[in-house]
Design a protein around this motif. Structure first.
Motif, short mmCIF file in Angstrom:
data_model
loop_
_atom_site.label_atom_id
_atom_site.label_comp_id
_atom_site.label_asym_id
_atom_site.label_seq_id
_atom_site.Cartn_x
_atom_site.Cartn_y
_atom_site.Cartn_z
N LEU A 12 90.31 32.23 -4.01
CA LEU A 12 91.54 31.46 -4.04
C LEU A 12 92.07 31.22 -2.63
O LEU A 12 93.25 31.23 -2.39
CB LEU A 12 92.60 32.22 -4.86
CG LEU A 12 92.22 32.36 -6.34
CD1 LEU A 12 93.24 33.26 -7.01
CD2 LEU A 12 92.16 31.02 -6.99
N ARG A 13 91.09 30.96 -1.71
CA ARG A 13 91.52 30.82 -0.31
C ARG A 13 92.48 29.65 -0.13
O ARG A 13 93.37 29.69 0.70
CB ARG A 13 90.30 30.64 0.57
CG ARG A 13 89.50 31.91 0.76
CD ARG A 13 88.34 31.67 1.66
NE ARG A 13 87.44 30.69 1.08
CZ ARG A 13 86.13 30.69 1.27
NH1 ARG A 13 85.57 31.62 2.02
NH2 ARG A 13 85.36 29.78 0.71
N PHE A 66 100.67 37.95 -0.66
CA PHE A 66 99.99 37.20 -1.71
C PHE A 66 98.48 37.40 -1.66
O PHE A 66 97.82 37.49 -2.68
CB PHE A 66 100.32 35.71 -1.53
CG PHE A 66 99.71 34.83 -2.58
CD1 PHE A 66 100.25 34.78 -3.85
CD2 PHE A 66 98.61 34.04 -2.28
CE1 PHE A 66 99.70 33.97 -4.81
CE2 PHE A 66 98.06 33.22 -3.23
CZ PHE A 66 98.60 33.18 -4.50
N CYS A 67 97.95 37.49 -0.45
CA CYS A 67 96.50 37.59 -0.29
C CYS A 67 96.00 39.03 -0.37
O CYS A 67 94.80 39.26 -0.46
CB CYS A 67 96.06 36.99 1.05
SG CYS A 67 96.35 35.21 1.14
N SER A 68 96.90 40.00 -0.27
CA SER A 68 96.45 41.37 -0.34
C SER A 68 96.00 41.69 -1.75
O SER A 68 96.48 41.11 -2.71
CB SER A 68 97.58 42.33 0.07
OG SER A 68 98.65 42.20 -0.83
N ALA A 260 96.67 39.07 -6.98
CA ALA A 260 97.40 40.34 -7.02
C ALA A 260 98.78 40.17 -6.40
O ALA A 260 98.99 39.34 -5.53
CB ALA A 260 96.61 41.41 -6.28
N ARG A 261 99.73 40.96 -6.86
CA ARG A 261 101.10 40.98 -6.34
C ARG A 261 101.72 39.58 -6.34
O ARG A 261 102.31 39.14 -5.36
CB ARG A 261 101.12 41.54 -4.92
CG ARG A 261 100.64 43.00 -4.86
CD ARG A 261 100.82 43.57 -3.48
NE ARG A 261 100.30 44.93 -3.40
CZ ARG A 261 100.34 45.67 -2.31
NH1 ARG A 261 100.85 45.18 -1.19
NH2 ARG A 261 99.83 46.90 -2.33
N TYR A 423 100.73 31.33 -10.87
CA TYR A 423 101.00 32.60 -10.18
C TYR A 423 101.58 32.30 -8.80
O TYR A 423 100.91 31.73 -7.94
CB TYR A 423 99.73 33.44 -10.07
CG TYR A 423 99.49 34.25 -11.33
CD1 TYR A 423 99.98 35.55 -11.44
CD2 TYR A 423 98.78 33.71 -12.40
CE1 TYR A 423 99.79 36.28 -12.60
CE2 TYR A 423 98.59 34.45 -13.57
CZ TYR A 423 99.09 35.73 -13.65
OH TYR A 423 98.89 36.47 -14.79
N ILE A 424 102.83 32.67 -8.62
CA ILE A 424 103.59 32.35 -7.41
C ILE A 424 103.81 33.62 -6.60
O ILE A 424 104.07 34.69 -7.15
CB ILE A 424 104.96 31.73 -7.75
CG1 ILE A 424 104.76 30.55 -8.74
CG2 ILE A 424 105.70 31.28 -6.52
CD1 ILE A 424 103.91 29.43 -8.19
N PRO A 425 103.70 33.55 -5.27
CA PRO A 425 103.94 34.74 -4.43
C PRO A 425 105.35 35.30 -4.65
O PRO A 425 106.30 34.55 -4.82
CB PRO A 425 103.77 34.22 -3.00
CG PRO A 425 102.98 32.97 -3.14
CD PRO A 425 103.33 32.38 -4.45
N LYS A 426 105.46 36.62 -4.61
CA LYS A 426 106.77 37.26 -4.74
C LYS A 426 107.62 36.98 -3.50
O LYS A 426 107.09 36.97 -2.40
CB LYS A 426 106.59 38.78 -4.92
CG LYS A 426 106.03 39.12 -6.30
CD LYS A 426 105.94 40.63 -6.45
CE LYS A 426 105.38 40.99 -7.83
NZ LYS A 426 105.26 42.45 -7.99
#
Length: 426
Positions: A12-13, A66-68, A260-261, A423-426
């Motif tokens: 998902l780069r 987001f990428c972690s 994730a996250r 899926y959206i970053p927190k």
């Protein structure tokens, strides 16, 4: 299936760059955030920044979160490829089952053993197997003139179908035990794998229960055609489709994981596409199950014309049985009419999906799959019409049944891709 394997290697780069395009280029419109790639923009110092993921991570803490990734079970990709392989084996089983039904081979084996029947060795054992077959209704009322060589052919067809089903059981149960004991499965996947194993066992038992209905002494004479119960046939096919859908969805969750996250959010622009995608998925399933009733009653051999059924849009004998409810599962005319109606509804839903996807913030992959759903629906309807007009030849009928799986596959894939976009970053 090959295209799914190819896409599973992608990461998902590009997702962060799509979601945060507005933050790096102020000229972007918010409604285009999910599909616009980050372009080169000049910052205050006049230095040009590209769309490299490393630059975004360094400059934006949200993107870094987001990428972690959280700790994953070891070699989880292996689980995904295993599930994908199992789903492919189910596709083959469905095709084999369809051909077995079309060639009327399913009642040639009159016994069932859990670990498989022993192959006849020599003419004496073949004669003994043939004598068993002669005790049952299909031989007495339909195949009394069949020769030993013809019997061998239909026996091998059924043997191949049963052997492949047992192979699916081995490929599901044995790796499942290995992955479970070695810690490859997280809690959610353990639940899924347990359900898959239960479905495989239920499918095998339902297969024999279906065949048993064609061996029972419930046929009245030469005018009554020995066949398996259409109810059990529909249940057998429905279980296969449910198992296939579950395996494919599980494989996509592993090979195309959700970030994730990240927080799942409802994206207003995707509501119509999501509704149509789920609608096509449900309609494809129910249309396929109605096709099992068509096959079970040989309803494809009545009213071999299109778009009308004979000279009428609605045949006179559509509600000939009493009580009325029996017509929907036991009247060949009604069963064929229902299958036509469901197929048409599925086509309309797939076409609506194609139109709804225009201008919506879809990823390139999701857009291509949406177009695939629309195209496959038209191909499937075309195959169905040709099968009907040509009085159900085996190659066309088997292709039509395979087309239902292809349409369901694309619909499941599309719903997964759409969910990825939410899926959206927190």
């Amino acid at each position: 299936m090959l295209s799914i394997l190819y896409l599973s290697r992608c990461t998902l780069r590009s997702a962060p760059s799509k979601l945060l395009a507005a933050s790096s280029c102020n000229s972007r419109q918010a409604s285009r955030q999910l599909i616009t790639y980050t372009r080169h923009c000049k910052n205050n110092t006049g230095i040009t920044q590209g769309n490299k993921l490393s630059s975004l991570i360094k400059s934006n803490g949200i993107v870094a979160r987001f990428c972690s990734s959280s700790p994953q079970p070891k070699n989880s990709k292996a689980v995904g490829y295993w599930l994908l392989g199992c789903s492919g084996m189910v596709v083959t089983a469905v095709v084999l089952g369809g051909v077995t039904r079309l060639t009327e081979s399913g009642l040639s084996m009159v016994t069932w053993k859990l670990l498989g029947e022993r192959l006849p060795r020599g003419e004496d054992e073949w004669q003994a197997e043939f004598l068993k077959y002669q005790q049952y209704p299909e031989y007495k009322y339909k195949n009394s003139n069949i020769t030993l060589s013809e019997f061998k052919w239909i026996w091998w067809m059924e043997y191949a179908h049963r052997t492949w089903g047992r192979a699916i059981g081995a490929v599901v149960f044995l790796p499942a035990a290995f992955f479970w004991l070695r810690g490859y499965l997280d809690r959610g996947m353990k639940i899924r794998v347990g359900v898959y194993c239960a479905l495989v066992a239920a499918q095998g038992l339902m297969g024999w229960y279906m065949v048993k209905s064609g061996l029972e002494d419930r046929f009245q004479g030469p005018s009554d055609v020995p066949r398996v119960s259409q109810y059990r046939l529909a249940a057998h096919l429905a279980l296969a489709f449910v198992l296939y859908s579950g395996l494919l969805a599980g494989a996509l969750r592993v090979l195309r994981p959700f970030p994730a996250r990240a927080t799942f959010a409802r994206v207003k622009e995707l509501r119509s596409v999501t509704a149509f995608a789920h609608g096509v998925k449900a309609m494809a399933f129910f249309t396929a199950v109605s096709g099992a009733f068509v096959a079970g009653l040989d309803a494809g051999l009545v009213y071999n014309s299109f778009p009308k059924m004979g000279d009428h849009w609605v045949p006179d004998d559509i509600l000939a049985f009493s009580p009325t409810a029996r017509n929907f599962t036991e009247n060949p005319t009604t069963v064929q009419f229902d299958h036509r109606a469901l197929g048409t509804a599925t086509l309309l839903a797939a076409t609506g999906l194609l139109l709804a996807a225009r201008g919506k913030p879809l990823s390139p992959v999701a857009r291509r799959v949406a177009h695939g759903v629309g195209a496959m629906a038209w191909i499937q309807v075309g195959l169905g019409i040709l099968t009907l007009l040509h009085y159900v030849p085996t190659p066309l009928a088997a292709s039509h049944q395979s087309g239902s799986l292809a349409l369901l596959t694309l619909a499941i894939w599309l719903t997964h891709e759409i969910k990825l976009l939410k899926y959206i970053p927190k």
